[in-house]
Design a protein around this motif. Structure first.
Motif, short mmCIF file in Angstrom:
data_model
loop_
_atom_site.label_atom_id
_atom_site.label_comp_id
_atom_site.label_asym_id
_atom_site.label_seq_id
_atom_site.Cartn_x
_atom_site.Cartn_y
_atom_site.Cartn_z
N PRO A 1 6.43 -16.29 -2.38
CA PRO A 1 6.78 -15.81 -3.85
C PRO A 1 7.84 -14.92 -4.12
O PRO A 1 8.10 -14.45 -2.85
N PRO A 2 7.82 -14.64 -5.26
CA PRO A 2 8.97 -13.43 -5.56
C PRO A 2 8.38 -12.04 -4.95
O PRO A 2 7.04 -11.77 -5.04
N MET A 3 9.04 -11.19 -4.53
CA MET A 3 8.80 -10.05 -3.96
C MET A 3 8.35 -9.11 -5.12
O MET A 3 9.17 -9.25 -6.28
N SER A 4 7.45 -8.16 -5.07
CA SER A 4 6.80 -7.38 -6.15
C SER A 4 6.51 -6.03 -5.53
O SER A 4 6.94 -5.73 -4.46
N ASP A 5 5.73 -5.20 -6.22
CA ASP A 5 5.40 -3.72 -5.85
C ASP A 5 4.67 -3.80 -4.47
O ASP A 5 5.01 -2.93 -3.52
N ALA A 6 3.79 -4.60 -4.05
CA ALA A 6 3.21 -4.80 -2.71
C ALA A 6 4.29 -4.51 -1.76
O ALA A 6 3.98 -4.00 -0.50
N GLU A 7 5.04 -5.44 -1.77
CA GLU A 7 6.29 -5.65 -0.79
C GLU A 7 6.91 -4.38 -0.58
O GLU A 7 7.43 -3.86 0.51
N TYR A 8 7.62 -3.87 -2.07
CA TYR A 8 8.39 -2.52 -1.99
C TYR A 8 7.55 -1.40 -1.50
O TYR A 8 8.08 -0.58 -0.75
N LEU A 9 6.40 -1.27 -1.71
CA LEU A 9 5.66 -0.32 -1.12
C LEU A 9 5.43 -0.26 0.50
O LEU A 9 5.45 0.70 0.95
N ALA A 10 5.29 -1.35 0.88
CA ALA A 10 4.98 -1.59 2.18
C ALA A 10 6.37 -1.22 3.00
O ALA A 10 6.39 -0.65 3.84
N ALA A 11 7.48 -1.58 2.31
CA ALA A 11 8.93 -1.50 2.85
C ALA A 11 9.01 0.02 2.83
O ALA A 11 9.45 0.93 4.03
N PHE A 12 8.64 1.03 1.75
CA PHE A 12 8.93 2.23 1.68
C PHE A 12 8.17 3.16 2.87
O PHE A 12 8.17 3.92 3.48
N ARG A 13 6.51 2.71 2.84
CA ARG A 13 5.60 3.13 3.71
C ARG A 13 6.05 3.06 5.22
O ARG A 13 6.04 3.91 5.74
N THR A 14 6.50 1.82 5.58
CA THR A 14 6.55 1.61 6.97
C THR A 14 7.95 1.90 7.29
O THR A 14 8.28 2.06 8.90
N ILE A 15 9.05 1.86 6.67
CA ILE A 15 10.44 1.76 7.14
C ILE A 15 11.47 2.92 6.41
O ILE A 15 11.77 3.95 6.89
N VAL A 16 11.31 2.80 5.03
CA VAL A 16 12.03 3.87 4.33
C VAL A 16 11.83 5.25 4.50
O VAL A 16 12.61 5.95 5.05
N MET A 17 10.51 5.68 4.28
CA MET A 17 10.25 6.91 4.13
C MET A 17 10.16 7.55 5.86
O MET A 17 10.52 8.67 5.89
N PRO A 18 9.58 6.75 6.68
CA PRO A 18 9.52 7.34 8.17
C PRO A 18 11.11 7.66 8.67
O PRO A 18 11.38 8.47 8.99
N ILE A 19 11.71 6.64 8.33
CA ILE A 19 13.42 6.89 8.73
C ILE A 19 14.04 8.16 8.31
O ILE A 19 14.58 8.83 8.61
N ALA A 20 13.72 7.97 6.86
CA ALA A 20 14.41 9.16 5.87
C ALA A 20 13.93 10.37 6.29
O ALA A 20 14.49 11.31 6.68
N LYS A 21 12.56 10.41 6.59
CA LYS A 21 12.11 12.13 7.21
C LYS A 21 12.75 12.33 8.34
O LYS A 21 13.03 13.34 8.61
N ASP A 22 12.92 11.08 9.19
CA ASP A 22 13.13 11.81 10.67
C ASP A 22 14.87 11.94 10.55
O ASP A 22 15.21 13.00 11.03
#
Ligand SMILES: O=C(c1ccc(C(O)(O)C(F)(F)F)s1)N1CCn2c(-c3ccccc3)cnc2C1
Ligand SMILES: [Zn+2]
Ligand SMILES: [Zn+2]
Length: 413
Positions: free
Chosen positions: A256-277
């Motif tokens: 299905p089309p990506m939506s909030d659930a997918e973008y939230l998971a990307a932010f939680r597991t990849i974007v913010m951890p790498i950005a903070k590091d």
């Protein structure tokens, strides 16, 4: 209400000059990247009162020198000089350009390619103005004159390569701003987050070997079958820049089309951890809104909510002491991009953003997204070991994750 003390204030950058970049055919229906996009966003920020709660500085066109910090001299001259002073140009400097000439478009207009229209009188001024707006917000944030900001600009920039205009883009405004921060403020850690639904091939290329600029993009990729086709998960950088390029490359089309659930998971597991590091000194966002609901397939097809853009902006404010500058890239459905821009500005001024739907907060990411996130974590783990611990959580919904993180923190203490 007073726009707030400098240093704590949010600034907006905009100028009517950017409205004049229009195909000479005058038919917006065949040109989705039209000036109504900016007019609508600016009107929405005005009618909601958000404009009056922000600072606004006199906008200015970027100099050729600033543009040449990322683009070749020939490219800067070809697209950055207005007709009156083009005749003074030494044409020998134009020769090394891949563009032999402009092409006639089906609509009767002129362009560098079928999408990137050229208006001899106005495009160069608009393109230079867009760069000037982004550079000024970035440098004012770096100097502490403002806290954060949003550049409501067009034409977009993230597809523009050093010597190639493409995909509605002429100059890579965000990349030029990052280079100015390196040169004028000796910044050593700049995060560029690109949440436009299309990969920023130009921005990736410009910083591919640069360890001081981390380019992190979340985009529809479909194994290279979605415009512009670049941005695969294994593109991690080169030489000193190895590890400073992260692509969250969604695949699986719209099933299905990506939506909030997918973008939230990307932010939680990849974007913010790498950005903070990485711990950036400033965050520059290629803030395209074409991942937002309301965008048909060729120009998007996903269903990310405006509230989710507000949430992502709010998350980024935890970084770099809140020095976050957004610059508009794509986004074509007028009500959607106005809603998304409104939520982003609310986050920037510290106002609570709209809640995301319970349905999306409780929904686990879809199968294709789980696969993309696990694959990206496996590929980036050697460069960013901090993300390994999230690999087993990518299938959690946002609600589940916050509950489990709360339980975990309670057991630890
Ligand atoms: O998808 C794109 C984009 C070019 C630039 C895009 C962007 O990333 O949204 C940017 F740069 F504007 F921010 S998106 N192209 C160019 C236009 N296009 C179209 C068009 C659709 C309607 C009218 C004209 C072109 C379909 N597929 C494409 C490929
Ligand atoms: Zn046209
Ligand atoms: Zn886009």
């Amino acid at each position: 209400m007073q726009a707030g003390k400098p240093g704590t204030a949010t600034a907006l950058a905009y100028d009517g000059l950017m409205l004049k970049h229009q195909c000479i055919c005058g038919d917006n229906s065949s040109h989705p990247e039209h000036s109504g996009r900016l007019q609508s966003i600016w009107a929405r920020l005005a009618e909601t009162g958000l404009l009056s709660r922000c600072l606004r500085y006199r906008a200015r066109k970027a100099t050729l020198e600033e543009i040449q910090s990322c683009h070749s001299e020939a490219h800067a001259l070809l697209f950055g000089t207005s007709p009156q002073n083009r005749q003074k140009l030494d044409v020998s400097k134009l020769s090394p350009l891949p563009i032999k000439s402009f092409v006639r478009l089906p609509c009767g207009g002129i362009g560098v390619d079928s999408d990137t229209t050229w208006n001899e009188l106005h495009t160069s001024s608009a393109a230079c103005m867009a760069v000037g707006c982004v550079v000024d917000l970035a440098t004012k944030s770096a100097s502490g004159e403002i806290k954060n900001g949003f550049a409501v600009v067009r034409p977009p920039g993230h597809h523009a390569e050093p010597s190639q205009a493409m995909g509605f883009c002429f100059f890579n405004s965000i990349a030029i701003a990052a280079r100015q921060l390196q040169q004028r403020f000796d910044m050593e850690r700049i995060l560029i987050l690109d949440w436009d639904v299309h990969h920023g091939n130009g921005t990736q290329q410009i910083f591919y070997n640069d360890p001081h600029v981390l380019y992190l993009s979340i985009h529809r990729h479909d194994d290279g079958n979605f415009f512009p086709g670049t941005g695969g998960p294994s593109e991690c950088g080169i030489d000193d820049g190895m590890g400073f390029n992260v692509n969250v490359a969604w695949s699986g089309g719209l099933n299905p089309p990506m939506s909030d659930a997918e973008y939230l998971a990307a932010f939680r597991t990849i974007v913010m951890p790498i950005a903070k590091d990485f711990d950036p000194e400033i965050v520059l966002v290629s803030a395209g809104f074409d991942a937002c609901n309301g965008h048909a397939a060729p120009l998007g097809g996903y269903k990310v909510s405006a509230a989710c853009f507000g949430y992502m902006t709010h998350q980024l404010l935890q970084l770099a002491g809140g020095k976050v500058i957004l610059a508009l890239e794509g986004g074509y459905d007028l009500p959607s991009i106005c809603d998304a821009a409104q939520e982003c500005v609310k986050a920037l001024i510290g106002e609570e953003t709209s809640p995301m739907s319970e349905e999306e907060l409780c929904r686990p990411p879809n199968k294709n997204a789980i696969e993309t996130l696990q694959n990206t974590i496996a590929i980036q783990n050697p460069h960013w070991p901090c993300i390994k611990k999230y690999a087993h959580t990518v299938s959690w919904s946002a609600i589940e994750a916050s509950q489990k993180e709360r339980d975990e923190s309670e057991t630890v203490t």
